[in-house]
Design an enzyme around this catalytic site. Sequence first.
Site, PDB file in Angstrom:
ATOM      1  N   CYS A 150      -5.637  38.001 -15.599  1.00 56.40           N
ATOM      2  CA  CYS A 150      -5.929  39.376 -14.755  1.00 56.40           C
ATOM      3  C   CYS A 150      -4.673  39.434 -13.789  1.00 56.40           C
ATOM      4  O   CYS A 150      -4.425  40.560 -13.496  1.00 56.40           O
ATOM      5  CB  CYS A 150      -7.258  39.344 -13.933  1.00 56.40           C
ATOM      6  N   HIS A 243      -6.308  42.120  -6.860  1.00 53.14           N
ATOM      7  CA  HIS A 243      -5.506  40.949  -6.763  1.00 53.14           C
ATOM      8  C   HIS A 243      -4.108  41.721  -6.248  1.00 53.14           C
ATOM      9  O   HIS A 243      -3.637  42.635  -6.638  1.00 53.14           O
ATOM     10  CB  HIS A 243      -5.041  40.272  -7.911  1.00 53.14           C
TER      11      HIS A 243
END
Length: 353
Positions: A150, A243
Site C-alpha cells: 500500500c 499514508h
Amino acid sequence: MKKIDVSILGCTGTVGQRLIEMLYNHPWFNIVSIAASERSAGKTYKDAAVNWYLPMDIPEDLRDTTVVDTDPSEAEAPLAFSALPSEIAKEVEGKFAEAGCVVTSNASSYRMEKDVPLIIPEVNPDHLQLIDVQKENRGWRGYIVTDPNCTAIGLAMVLKPIHDHFKLDTVYVNTMQAISGAGLPGVPGLLITDNVIPYIKGEEPKVMNETLKILGKMEDKQIKFADFKIVASCNRVPVIDGHTETVFIRTKEPADIEEVKKVLREFKGEPQELNLPSAPKQPIIVREEEDRPQPRLDRMAGTVPGMSATVGRIRPGFDENTLLLTLISHNTIRGAAGAVVLNAELLYAKNYL
C-alpha cells in the site's frame, strides 16, 4: 459488455470490505461468492464481518449470504479478488490459479516471484507479459497478478514520471502510515493514541524491493529491476486512512521544479486511455498550498475518490539534481482494494480474461 462472475477471498477484513464496496454494482463484475477462513465459513456475511469498518452498511442482499471456504470448488467464479492474509495466500491462491481461475491479489505472497506481474496499471502494464511465462513455468491453467504494498503504490506512481524524464539516482522515503493499514482489529488504542511507532514489521523491504521491480523493464521474458538506490523508514501514526510519505530525490539529470510539477500533472497511463471504471482522470494531483497534502483533506481526492495520489511541497534540494516532496495516497483504496479492482479491469480491457 458482459459482466464476469467473481469471488472475493478474505471478505471480512479491511481490504475485503473495501472490495465489497467497490465491486457491488460494478459495471463489469458480478459478485457470486464471498469466501473466508474456516472460522468464518458457514456463517452469514453479517455475522462473519462483525468488525465492519466502513461508514456504508453491508449491502442488503449480501448480509445473509453464506460465506464459503477458500476452496476453488466452493468459490466458483473465473475471477477471484484476493484479500487473504499473506500467511495463507501462497497456498490458496496457487490452488485457484492451478484450477484455472484468474487471481488478482492484494497479498504479498507472490509479489516478488520472478514470473508474477506486480502491477500498477498506469505505471507498468507491459509487465503483464509475465502471465504467459508464469503459466508455462507452473503448468497452471489460470494465473496470478498482484498489486504492490500500500505504501509502494503511491510512491512508485509518483516516481514513475520523474524517473522517465529525469532518471532517478537515489530516493529516501519516510512514511507516516495509517492504522487501517494494520488490518482488523489493528493496533491497540493504548499503543497508537498520542504516539508514533517507528517500526512496521517487514514494511521497509517491501517498499524498497517492490518499487524497484515495478519501475523495472521487461527484458527477455523477465524483469530487470530499476537501478536507482532507495531507502525507506516506515512509521505507524494515529491516522485512520491515508499514508503520508515525505520523499527526498536525487536525479541523474537536472530537475527544474516547475518542470517536475508539469510532468506529474500530465502523467496518465493505459487506465485513462481505456477509460477504465475505477481509473481517475488524473492519477496524480499536484497541490500548491504550503501545507498540503493532508490525509484528512486529500485521501479521497480525484474523480474516483481515493484512487489518485496527491503531491505537494515540491521544492528544490541543495542543488539542481535534488528535490523534495510530500505525497498522500489512500491505503485501503488505491493502496489495496482499488488497486486489485483496477488490475482486473485492465486485464478485462486487454482481453486477458
